[in-house]
Design a protein around this motif. Sequence first.
Motif, PDB file in Angstrom:
ATOM      1  N   PRO A  17     -49.299  53.358  98.158  1.00 11.55           N
ATOM      2  CA  PRO A  17     -48.724  53.831  96.897  1.00 11.55           C
ATOM      3  C   PRO A  17     -47.240  53.509  96.723  1.00 11.55           C
ATOM      4  N   ALA A  18     -46.562  53.105  97.791  1.00  7.32           N
ATOM      5  CA  ALA A  18     -45.115  52.868  97.714  1.00  7.32           C
ATOM      6  C   ALA A  18     -44.724  51.819  96.669  1.00  7.32           C
ATOM      7  N   PRO A  19     -45.373  50.639  96.623  1.00  5.71           N
ATOM      8  CA  PRO A  19     -44.970  49.667  95.602  1.00  5.71           C
ATOM      9  C   PRO A  19     -45.145  50.181  94.173  1.00  5.71           C
ATOM     10  N   LEU A  20     -46.227  50.908  93.926  1.00  7.94           N
ATOM     11  CA  LEU A  20     -46.419  51.466  92.583  1.00  7.94           C
ATOM     12  C   LEU A  20     -45.353  52.501  92.262  1.00  7.94           C
ATOM     13  N   SER A  21     -45.038  53.335  93.229  1.00  9.15           N
ATOM     14  CA  SER A  21     -43.983  54.341  93.022  1.00  9.15           C
ATOM     15  C   SER A  21     -42.656  53.671  92.687  1.00  9.15           C
ATOM     16  N   GLU A  22     -42.337  52.607  93.411  1.00  6.20           N
ATOM     17  CA  GLU A  22     -41.092  51.885  93.154  1.00  6.20           C
ATOM     18  C   GLU A  22     -41.091  51.255  91.772  1.00  6.20           C
ATOM     19  N   ILE A  23     -42.212  50.685  91.379  1.00  5.20           N
ATOM     20  CA  ILE A  23     -42.303  50.058  90.054  1.00  5.20           C
ATOM     21  C   ILE A  23     -42.080  51.108  88.967  1.00  5.20           C
ATOM     22  N   TYR A  24     -42.744  52.249  89.081  1.00 11.90           N
ATOM     23  CA  TYR A  24     -42.562  53.313  88.087  1.00 11.90           C
ATOM     24  C   TYR A  24     -41.136  53.844  88.110  1.00 11.90           C
ATOM     25  N   ARG A  25     -40.570  54.031  89.292  1.00 15.66           N
ATOM     26  CA  ARG A  25     -39.211  54.558  89.407  1.00 15.66           C
ATOM     27  C   ARG A  25     -38.186  53.577  88.820  1.00 15.66           C
ATOM     28  N   ASP A  26     -38.336  52.293  89.139  1.00 12.95           N
ATOM     29  CA  ASP A  26     -37.357  51.300  88.719  1.00 12.95           C
ATOM     30  C   ASP A  26     -37.482  50.897  87.250  1.00 12.95           C
ATOM     31  N   LEU A  27     -38.703  50.893  86.726  1.00 12.75           N
ATOM     32  CA  LEU A  27     -38.918  50.358  85.382  1.00 12.75           C
ATOM     33  C   LEU A  27     -39.211  51.408  84.320  1.00 12.75           C
ATOM     34  N   GLY A  28     -39.532  52.611  84.718  1.00 11.91           N
ATOM     35  CA  GLY A  28     -39.946  53.618  83.742  1.00 11.91           C
ATOM     36  C   GLY A  28     -41.425  53.464  83.428  1.00 11.91           C
ATOM     37  N   ASP A  29     -41.998  54.505  82.841  1.00 12.99           N
ATOM     38  CA  ASP A  29     -43.451  54.543  82.636  1.00 12.99           C
ATOM     39  C   ASP A  29     -43.988  53.387  81.804  1.00 12.99           C
ATOM     40  N   GLU A 108     -64.406  40.956  95.666  1.00 14.14           N
ATOM     41  CA  GLU A 108     -64.845  41.455  94.361  1.00 14.14           C
ATOM     42  C   GLU A 108     -65.024  42.974  94.376  1.00 14.14           C
ATOM     43  N   ARG A 109     -65.721  43.479  95.382  1.00 16.03           N
ATOM     44  CA  ARG A 109     -65.941  44.936  95.477  1.00 16.03           C
ATOM     45  C   ARG A 109     -64.613  45.669  95.618  1.00 16.03           C
ATOM     46  N   GLY A 110     -63.757  45.157  96.482  1.00 14.91           N
ATOM     47  CA  GLY A 110     -62.462  45.796  96.686  1.00 14.91           C
ATOM     48  C   GLY A 110     -61.620  45.807  95.425  1.00 14.91           C
ATOM     49  N   PHE A 111     -61.636  44.712  94.686  1.00 20.88           N
ATOM     50  CA  PHE A 111     -60.867  44.639  93.448  1.00 20.88           C
ATOM     51  C   PHE A 111     -61.408  45.640  92.426  1.00 20.88           C
ATOM     52  N   ASP A 112     -62.724  45.706  92.276  1.00 20.56           N
ATOM     53  CA  ASP A 112     -63.319  46.654  91.327  1.00 20.56           C
ATOM     54  C   ASP A 112     -62.913  48.091  91.650  1.00 20.56           C
ATOM     55  N   LEU A 113     -62.939  48.455  92.919  1.00 19.03           N
ATOM     56  CA  LEU A 113     -62.556  49.807  93.321  1.00 19.03           C
ATOM     57  C   LEU A 113     -61.050  50.033  93.182  1.00 19.03           C
ATOM     58  N   ALA A 114     -60.278  49.010  93.456  1.00 20.96           N
ATOM     59  CA  ALA A 114     -58.818  49.142  93.412  1.00 20.96           C
ATOM     60  C   ALA A 114     -58.306  49.405  92.000  1.00 20.96           C
ATOM     61  N   ILE A 115     -58.959  48.843  91.022  1.00 21.45           N
ATOM     62  CA  ILE A 115     -58.521  49.060  89.636  1.00 21.45           C
ATOM     63  C   ILE A 115     -58.535  50.552  89.308  1.00 21.45           C
ATOM     64  N   SER A 116     -59.605  51.223  89.668  1.00 17.66           N
ATOM     65  CA  SER A 116     -59.674  52.659  89.375  1.00 17.66           C
ATOM     66  C   SER A 116     -58.650  53.434  90.203  1.00 17.66           C
ATOM     67  N   GLN A 117     -58.388  52.986  91.428  1.00 14.69           N
ATOM     68  CA  GLN A 117     -57.380  53.660  92.247  1.00 14.69           C
ATOM     69  C   GLN A 117     -55.993  53.554  91.622  1.00 14.69           C
ATOM     70  N   VAL A 118     -55.678  52.392  91.076  1.00 14.56           N
ATOM     71  CA  VAL A 118     -54.367  52.208  90.455  1.00 14.56           C
ATOM     72  C   VAL A 118     -54.214  53.172  89.294  1.00 14.56           C
ATOM     73  N   TRP A 119     -55.238  53.283  88.457  1.00 21.50           N
ATOM     74  CA  TRP A 119     -55.118  54.163  87.293  1.00 21.50           C
ATOM     75  C   TRP A 119     -55.195  55.635  87.687  1.00 21.50           C
ATOM     76  N   ASP A 120     -55.908  55.954  88.765  1.00 23.45           N
ATOM     77  CA  ASP A 120     -55.897  57.322  89.268  1.00 23.45           C
ATOM     78  C   ASP A 120     -54.517  57.676  89.789  1.00 23.45           C
ATOM     79  N   PHE A 121     -53.844  56.737  90.428  1.00 24.77           N
ATOM     80  CA  PHE A 121     -52.480  56.960  90.927  1.00 24.77           C
ATOM     81  C   PHE A 121     -51.549  57.289  89.769  1.00 24.77           C
ATOM     82  N   ARG A 122     -51.724  56.615  88.666  1.00 28.14           N
ATOM     83  CA  ARG A 122     -50.872  56.795  87.494  1.00 28.14           C
ATOM     84  C   ARG A 122     -50.935  58.244  86.989  1.00 28.14           C
ATOM     85  N   ASP A 123     -52.065  58.882  87.153  1.00 30.62           N
ATOM     86  CA  ASP A 123     -52.253  60.241  86.642  1.00 30.62           C
ATOM     87  C   ASP A 123     -51.516  61.298  87.451  1.00 30.62           C
ATOM     88  N   PHE A 124     -50.995  60.934  88.632  1.00 29.54           N
ATOM     89  CA  PHE A 124     -50.285  61.916  89.464  1.00 29.54           C
ATOM     90  C   PHE A 124     -48.882  62.136  88.976  1.00 29.54           C
TER      91      PHE A 124
END
Length: 124
Positions: A17-29, A108-124
């Motif tokens: 989650p660190a890269p996503l946190s940094e992206i949100y922190r540095d760039l805004g929502d 392919e399976r990992g990418f499909d699952l990762a997409i939902s994880q990214v958007w679930d992370f956003r909801d925190f």
Amino acid sequence: MNTVTVLECNRSPLMDPAPLSEIYRDLGDKVAEETICRALEDLAIRLNRLLDIRAIAEFDELTRQANRMAAVAQGIGLTEVSTAARHVAVCAQQKNGVALEATLCRLERGFDLAISQVWDFRDF
């Protein structure tokens, strides 16, 4: 009669989650969401390219595309996707068609699952 065993992957792909946190922190929502959407779109395009290139067995191009996909995935914390993409690159370098098919399916399976994880992370 032969027995067929179906293997299922029931675990969630690894995500840092660190890269996503940094992206949100540095760039805004708003800008962060646009950036992440572009990265996910880029990953989807590269995955489709990998699948198309596989059909013509262009191993050098498969290696290049898989390595690029790994770098993009790592940049947004999709550790499992990045690892699977690197493994696809190794299989392409080795010109190992059987392993390539298996790792592409894993990617392919990992990418499909990762997409939902990214958007679930956003909801925190």
